[in-house]
Motif scaffolding. Structure first.
Motif, PDB file in Angstrom:
ATOM      1  N   SER A   1     -39.327  34.457  81.268  1.00  0.00           N
ATOM      2  CA  SER A   1     -39.873  33.196  81.770  1.00  0.00           C
ATOM      3  C   SER A   1     -39.272  31.997  81.046  1.00  0.00           C
ATOM      4  CB  SER A   1     -41.393  33.184  81.611  1.00  0.00           C
ATOM      5  OG  SER A   1     -41.753  33.293  80.243  1.00  0.00           O
ATOM      6  N   MET A   2     -38.671  32.207  79.889  1.00  0.00           N
ATOM      7  CA  MET A   2     -38.087  31.118  79.128  1.00  0.00           C
ATOM      8  C   MET A   2     -36.605  30.921  79.422  1.00  0.00           C
ATOM      9  SD  MET A   2     -39.820  31.869  75.422  1.00  0.00           S
ATOM     10  CE  MET A   2     -39.095  30.372  74.765  1.00  0.00           C
ATOM     11  N   LEU A   3     -36.015  31.842  80.152  1.00  0.00           N
ATOM     12  CA  LEU A   3     -34.578  31.756  80.426  1.00  0.00           C
ATOM     13  C   LEU A   3     -34.311  30.757  81.535  1.00  0.00           C
ATOM     14  CD1 LEU A   3     -33.623  35.544  80.273  1.00  0.00           C
ATOM     15  CD2 LEU A   3     -33.621  33.856  78.425  1.00  0.00           C
ATOM     16  N   PHE A   4     -33.179  30.087  81.457  1.00  0.00           N
ATOM     17  CA  PHE A   4     -32.769  29.127  82.475  1.00  0.00           C
ATOM     18  C   PHE A   4     -31.259  29.203  82.623  1.00  0.00           C
ATOM     19  CE2 PHE A   4     -31.012  24.956  83.563  1.00  0.00           C
ATOM     20  CZ  PHE A   4     -31.653  24.728  84.770  1.00  0.00           C
ATOM     21  N   GLY A   5     -30.821  29.415  83.850  1.00  0.00           N
ATOM     22  CA  GLY A   5     -29.384  29.462  84.116  1.00  0.00           C
ATOM     23  C   GLY A   5     -28.732  30.759  83.715  1.00  0.00           C
ATOM     24  N   VAL A   6     -29.492  31.683  83.141  1.00  0.00           N
ATOM     25  CA  VAL A   6     -28.963  32.990  82.756  1.00  0.00           C
ATOM     26  C   VAL A   6     -29.989  34.052  83.134  1.00  0.00           C
ATOM     27  CG1 VAL A   6     -27.572  32.136  80.842  1.00  0.00           C
ATOM     28  CG2 VAL A   6     -29.919  32.807  80.427  1.00  0.00           C
TER      29      VAL A   6
ATOM     30  N   VAL B   1     -30.012  31.198  73.202  1.00  0.00           N
ATOM     31  CA  VAL B   1     -28.960  30.221  72.884  1.00  0.00           C
ATOM     32  C   VAL B   1     -28.236  29.803  74.156  1.00  0.00           C
ATOM     33  CG1 VAL B   1     -26.752  29.911  71.708  1.00  0.00           C
ATOM     34  CG2 VAL B   1     -28.663  30.981  70.508  1.00  0.00           C
ATOM     35  N   ARG B   2     -27.959  30.761  75.014  1.00  0.00           N
ATOM     36  CA  ARG B   2     -27.331  30.444  76.307  1.00  0.00           C
ATOM     37  C   ARG B   2     -28.234  29.559  77.155  1.00  0.00           C
ATOM     38  NH1 ARG B   2     -23.353  30.735  79.249  1.00  0.00           N
ATOM     39  NH2 ARG B   2     -23.889  32.392  80.732  1.00  0.00           N
TER      40      ARG B   2
ATOM     41  N   THR C   1     -33.759  30.076  67.320  1.00  0.00           N
ATOM     42  CA  THR C   1     -33.461  29.978  65.887  1.00  0.00           C
ATOM     43  C   THR C   1     -34.053  31.156  65.132  1.00  0.00           C
ATOM     44  OG1 THR C   1     -33.431  27.559  66.030  1.00  0.00           O
ATOM     45  CG2 THR C   1     -33.685  28.525  63.844  1.00  0.00           C
ATOM     46  N   LEU C   2     -35.323  31.460  65.407  1.00  0.00           N
ATOM     47  CA  LEU C   2     -35.988  32.539  64.682  1.00  0.00           C
ATOM     48  C   LEU C   2     -35.399  33.901  65.034  1.00  0.00           C
ATOM     49  CD1 LEU C   2     -39.656  31.250  64.933  1.00  0.00           C
ATOM     50  CD2 LEU C   2     -38.253  31.387  62.878  1.00  0.00           C
ATOM     51  N   LEU C   3     -35.093  34.111  66.313  1.00  0.00           N
ATOM     52  CA  LEU C   3     -34.478  35.382  66.693  1.00  0.00           C
ATOM     53  C   LEU C   3     -33.094  35.526  66.066  1.00  0.00           C
ATOM     54  CD1 LEU C   3     -35.411  36.004  70.437  1.00  0.00           C
ATOM     55  CD2 LEU C   3     -36.140  37.275  68.434  1.00  0.00           C
ATOM     56  N   SER C   4     -32.382  34.408  65.951  1.00  0.00           N
ATOM     57  CA  SER C   4     -31.071  34.467  65.305  1.00  0.00           C
ATOM     58  C   SER C   4     -31.208  34.821  63.831  1.00  0.00           C
ATOM     59  CB  SER C   4     -30.355  33.120  65.455  1.00  0.00           C
ATOM     60  OG  SER C   4     -30.128  32.814  66.814  1.00  0.00           O
ATOM     61  N   ILE C   5     -32.208  34.223  63.169  1.00  0.00           N
ATOM     62  CA  ILE C   5     -32.431  34.518  61.746  1.00  0.00           C
ATOM     63  C   ILE C   5     -32.789  35.982  61.547  1.00  0.00           C
ATOM     64  CG2 ILE C   5     -33.966  34.079  59.790  1.00  0.00           C
ATOM     65  CD1 ILE C   5     -34.124  31.163  60.741  1.00  0.00           C
ATOM     66  N   PHE C   6     -33.787  36.451  62.308  1.00  0.00           N
ATOM     67  CA  PHE C   6     -34.223  37.831  62.128  1.00  0.00           C
ATOM     68  C   PHE C   6     -33.199  38.820  62.688  1.00  0.00           C
ATOM     69  CE2 PHE C   6     -38.502  35.738  62.107  1.00  0.00           C
ATOM     70  CZ  PHE C   6     -38.729  35.949  60.760  1.00  0.00           C
TER      71      PHE C   6
ATOM     72  N   LEU D   1     -32.314  42.539  69.123  1.00  0.00           N
ATOM     73  CA  LEU D   1     -32.588  41.206  68.600  1.00  0.00           C
ATOM     74  C   LEU D   1     -31.416  40.263  68.837  1.00  0.00           C
ATOM     75  CD1 LEU D   1     -34.391  41.988  65.211  1.00  0.00           C
ATOM     76  CD2 LEU D   1     -35.387  41.550  67.454  1.00  0.00           C
ATOM     77  N   LEU D   2     -30.207  40.756  68.681  1.00  0.00           N
ATOM     78  CA  LEU D   2     -29.027  39.906  68.900  1.00  0.00           C
ATOM     79  C   LEU D   2     -28.916  39.475  70.356  1.00  0.00           C
ATOM     80  CD1 LEU D   2     -26.335  41.705  66.706  1.00  0.00           C
ATOM     81  CD2 LEU D   2     -27.486  39.541  66.232  1.00  0.00           C
ATOM     82  N   ILE D   3     -29.212  40.385  71.267  1.00  0.00           N
ATOM     83  CA  ILE D   3     -29.150  40.037  72.696  1.00  0.00           C
ATOM     84  C   ILE D   3     -30.223  39.004  73.034  1.00  0.00           C
ATOM     85  CG2 ILE D   3     -29.545  40.929  75.026  1.00  0.00           C
ATOM     86  CD1 ILE D   3     -28.159  43.503  74.176  1.00  0.00           C
ATOM     87  N   GLY D   4     -31.446  39.185  72.503  1.00  0.00           N
ATOM     88  CA  GLY D   4     -32.504  38.214  72.746  1.00  0.00           C
ATOM     89  C   GLY D   4     -32.140  36.831  72.238  1.00  0.00           C
ATOM     90  N   ALA D   5     -31.589  36.763  71.030  1.00  0.00           N
ATOM     91  CA  ALA D   5     -31.164  35.476  70.478  1.00  0.00           C
ATOM     92  C   ALA D   5     -30.042  34.872  71.317  1.00  0.00           C
ATOM     93  CB  ALA D   5     -30.711  35.651  69.029  1.00  0.00           C
TER      94      ALA D   5
END
Length: 871
Positions: free
Chosen positions: A824-829, A515-516, A747-752, A507-511
């Motif tokens: 599919s949501m990642l950009f630049g990373v 964020v990146r 935001t939600l991944l960071s919270i959870f 979960l931390l890696i996904g968040a």
């Protein structure tokens, strides 16, 4: 049998009314004493007597287990609170997300028999679906079709509504007169439409939504009969729809905006002189005995005949062939429009998986705590076994205690979910209009919570119950724990902690990746000013303005805006800079306002009118595309460029002559696209009237643009007090809105992820604290033999590091597969971005070491002499 159960239950709660029932202690039941002289069970058949006795005894045992477990939880109140809060976090998160899943993905339209409803679409020869048809075509389908018990037409629009001197832009629907009848929807106040309301000579009436009645009119009971202005046309309100009705959507989200605040009869559309609204969509209620395939074939014949009839003698052979190739598609409408409420589908499904992980972590944490507690209950269990209690009976009692813990956690979790679901919805709706949906838990949500609660109680309680009852009687009665039992407990406990660490890391890696991604998107050079521009939309056409009056309004507003203190420049644009367009209508000063560099030539001027020669300014990439062999400045747009089509002109005999008077820097509409966008800009004063009707005001300020919002509203009211604005926001806020999905999920991944990290750290702390307690004597021996305190610290921390390192290795492997869901949501990373992974690992290690250090510090302070006497 029923009377026997009643007597036994009565005796449970009123012991003074019952005869002695024999000896019962520590889970062992003795022989029952004599019953009263007259026992209703004596008159029952043997089989019924036996089955009723077993049932009553089972109920007695369950109630006894509940009472015993409740007393035990009260005695260990601190432990109980930790477990209940841990479970509540997991169940509350799952219930909150499921409430949103139910609202947006599972609910049916709140209308009569929604499974009979179908959207009618046209399938083009290319395979593309088209939903809009001319009114004449709808009328023929409505009159000739025999497959549907009802068909209605609808079209979404925006309306300028003035009431009590205040104007606003709202979402509305034009519908045929049978709209509410076909849907089977009534009114909570007043009435809905009937066939007489949709006539060319009918009165101007409207039905408003419950949310609009509540928001704008404070649920005024005298609303029926109230007159409001649509533009400058008076309309009478005749009814209010039910609170849960949002039109053709379930959760109050529509493809073109929010749910309709006003519903108007279809005949009013041309009477209000609204532009760009000449076609309608169709929805129908299929007769129960008709198959969708048969209805589809019937509609195809009617549609093709209607289209040919509309074309008349002008129908060419190519057009006739195109009509013959068009077919009908029936899309199920039981859950509403397919392009509306599914806007959250991906996020909600992903969140279900995430909160499932959080619940799993909570279960693992509680199981770990129960395993630690089980080690202290072995003597109690051994005594019960020695007195004759069966292992199955003890397992059932322990499971009852654990399920009771789960029920308490589930009740608290339901309260947390009721509070947290609104927060989740606001986060998910970032950059979008929030749906006015009722998210109060319903029967489906309550059933889900109950099922999850019971399943949770069994999941985290079964393994500790089995471990607790697996004891050797002789060592257990002495209070000693065998080496095998101790080793088994430690291995299971460590495995649970490792699983917590690995899942938390995922979960931390996904968040971190999301964020990146947001950081990368914000750093993209768009080519225009984002920080100091205020934007807003005005809709003069909705107020009945003709073309000349609309032009004067724009001129007056621009003059007013340019004179405001703190304003550097003001201009107009027909399109948003955050949406892709290769053709745009703008006012003079647009490029200065938006900070777009003028590379060659000059800007538009007030002399560029519909009477002067047509001119254009093009971007540098468009210049290279249209004029690859030379300088574009002063040239005329090539005849193959579709100028007439872009301007909305009827196809002329000769090409439209447009001269290039300037070249500007490219801008980037789609920030995810690597290249730059080409665009042709023309003066809005040279556009056709039907291509305007609404314009976007752009105001560049010296300071914070948000501080001018109230001032701008006041000044615009001076120009026209009925002028309503919509989407007043800064350019940065508008841009952020297009990152809504990424921002919401990060935001939600960071919270959870934070919740998972807390749960993992608690589990690690509990495991290490119990390990230190169990090894107190060993630590005392080591210190008595000369071991240094730092050596003791390292022994405990090493165990912590081994578990955390194992969890990290497993977590990295799982994250490699899991992050593909958001690739599919990642950009630049990349999904293997080293920075995001490194930060996640560093956070995990820091929290884990802190959780392990506290028990280690306690181990360093052990008194060797006391430790040697410790048992």
């Amino acid at each position: 049998m029923l009377s026997q159960i009643k007597i036994r239950l009565k005796s449970l709660f009123h012991p003074q009314l019952a005869q002695p029932s024999g000896h019962e202690a520590n889970g062992v039941r003795g022989d029952r004493g004599d019953q009263s002289a007259i026992d209703p069970a004596d008159h029952m058949p043997a089989t019924e007597h036996s089955s009723s006795t077993r049932l009553v005894r089972l109920l007695e045992e369950v109630l006894a287990d509940v009472r015993y477990g409740g007393r035990g939880l009260v005695k260990r109140l601190g432990f109980t609170m930790i477990v209940v809060i841990t479970i509540a976090l997991g169940i509350g998160a799952n219930t909150a997300v499921f409430s949103l899943v139910d609202a947006f993905l599972l609910r049916l339209l709140p209308v009569k028999e929604p499974q009979q409803l179908y959207f009618i679409n046209i399938v083009q020869p290319t395979g593309r679906l088209m939903s809009n048809v001319p009114r004449e075509v709808f009328e023929q389908i409505h009159d000739q079709s025999t497959s549907f018990s009802g068909l209605f037409a609808f079209d979404s629009t925006r309306l300028s509504v003035t009431s009590n001197g205040q104007s606003e832009i709202v979402d509305g629907d034009f519908v045929s007169g049978n709209y509410f009848d076909v849907l089977g929807v009534g009114a909570v106040a007043g009435r809905t439409f009937d066939a007489h309301d949709d006539r060319p000579d009918g009165d101007f009436v409207a039905v408003i939504s419950y949310s609009y009645w509540e928001r704008r009119f404070a649920k005024d009971p005298t609303i029926v009969g109230r007159t409001v202005l649509l533009g400058d046309v008076p309309v009478s309100i005749i009814g209010v729809t039910p609170p849960g009705f949002f039109g053709r959507t379930v959760a109050g989200r529509a493809a073109k905006g929010g749910p309709a605040d006003l519903v108007l009869p279809m005949f009013m559309q041309p009477r209000l002189a609204l532009r760009d609204h000449t076609t309608f969509q169709i929805m129908g209620r299929l007769k129960p005995e008709v198959r969708p395939e048969a209805a589809r074939d019937e509609l195809a014949v009617i549609y093709q005949q209607a289209m040919k009839q509309m074309a008349g003698s002008d129908l060419s052979e190519q057009a006739a062939r195109n009509i013959r190739q068009q077919q009908i598609a029936l899309l199920p409408g039981l859950r509403g429009s397919s392009d509306a409420d599914d806007s959250f589908a991906f996020e909600l499904r992903l969140l279900l998986a995430v909160v499932g992980i959080v619940l799993l972590l909570a279960c693992v944490n509680v199981a770990n705590l129960l395993l630690a507690r089980a080690a202290g209950r072995r003597k109690e269990v051994a005594i019960r076994l020695a007195l004759g209690a069966s292992r199955a009976r003890l397992i059932r009692q322990l499971l009852t205690e654990n399920v009771l813990l789960a029920v308490l956690g589930g009740a608290l979790g339901l309260l947390l979910a009721n509070w947290g679901v609104a927060i989740l919805l606001s986060i998910l709706s970032y950059g979008q209009q929030q749906a006015p949906i009722n998210l109060t838990p319903n029967a489906k949500v309550l059933a889900f919570t109950v099922a999850v609660t019971l399943l949770t109680g069994i999941c985290f309680g079964l393994a500790p119950a089995l471990a607790t009852t697996r004891v050797n009687l002789v060592p257990g009665l002495k209070g000693n724990e065998s080496g095998n039992e101790s080793g088994n407990w430690r291995r299971v406990s460590k495995l649970l902690v490792i699983s917590q660490v690995s899942l938390s890391l995922v979960l931390l890696i996904g968040a971190g990746l999301l964020v990146r991604t947001l950081g990368q998107l914000h750093s993209v050079d768009t080519g225009f000013e984002r920080e100091k521009v205020l934007t807003m939309w005005a809709y003069p056409s909705l107020m009945g303005y003709d073309y000349a009056k609309e032009m004067r309004l724009y001129h007056d507003i621009l003059e007013e805006m340019n004179q405001l203190p703190g304003v550097e420049a003001a201009s107009l644009s027909r399109l948003s800079l955050t949406r892709r367009a290769d053709f745009s209508m703008v006012s003079p000063g647009f490029f200065e306002t938006m900070g777009i560099d003028l590379l060659q030539g000059h800007d538009f001027t007030a002399a560029d009118t519909d009477k002067s020669p047509r001119v254009a300014i093009i971007s540098e990439s468009m210049a290279r595309r249209l004029f690859p062999n030379g300088d574009a400045l002063g040239q005329h747009l090539p005849k193959e460029y579709p100028v007439a089509e872009r301007l909305g002109l009827p196809q002329p005999q000769a090409p439209v002559d447009v001269q290039v008077i300037g070249i500007v820097k490219d801008i980037k509409y789609n920030l995810r696209q690597q290249g730059w966008e080409g665009c042709v800009y023309i003066p809005y004063t040279q556009a056709l009237p039907q291509s305007l009707g609404q314009m976007k005001f752009l105001i560049r300020t010296r300071g914070n643009p948000a501080s001018l919002i109230s001032i701008v509203r006041t000044e615009l009211q001076k120009v026209d007090q009925r002028l309503a604005l919509r989407e007043i926001q800064t350019q940065m806020d508008e841009l952020d809105g297009f990152f809504g999905e990424e921002r919401s999920l990060s935001t939600l991944l960071s919270i959870f992820g934070g919740m998972a990290l807390v749960l993992a750290s608690i589990g690690l702390y509990g495991t290490m604290a119990h390990s230190v307690t169990r090894r107190t004597q060993e630590i005392g021996i080591r210190m008595a033999l000369g071991a240094q305190r730092r050596t003791i610290l390292w022994i405990v921390l090493r165990e912590t590091l081994v578990m955390v390192a194992s969890g990290i290795v497993i977590g990295l492997a799982v994250a490699t597969a899991a992050t593909r869901l958001i690739s599919s949501m990642l950009f630049g990373v990349k999904s293997t971005d080293p920075l995001a992974i490194s930060v996640a690992i560093a956070v995990m290690l820091t929290v884990a070491l802190l959780a392990g250090y506290l028990p280690s510090r306690r181990a360093m302070k052990v008194d060797p002499m006391q430790a040697l006497r410790y048992e």
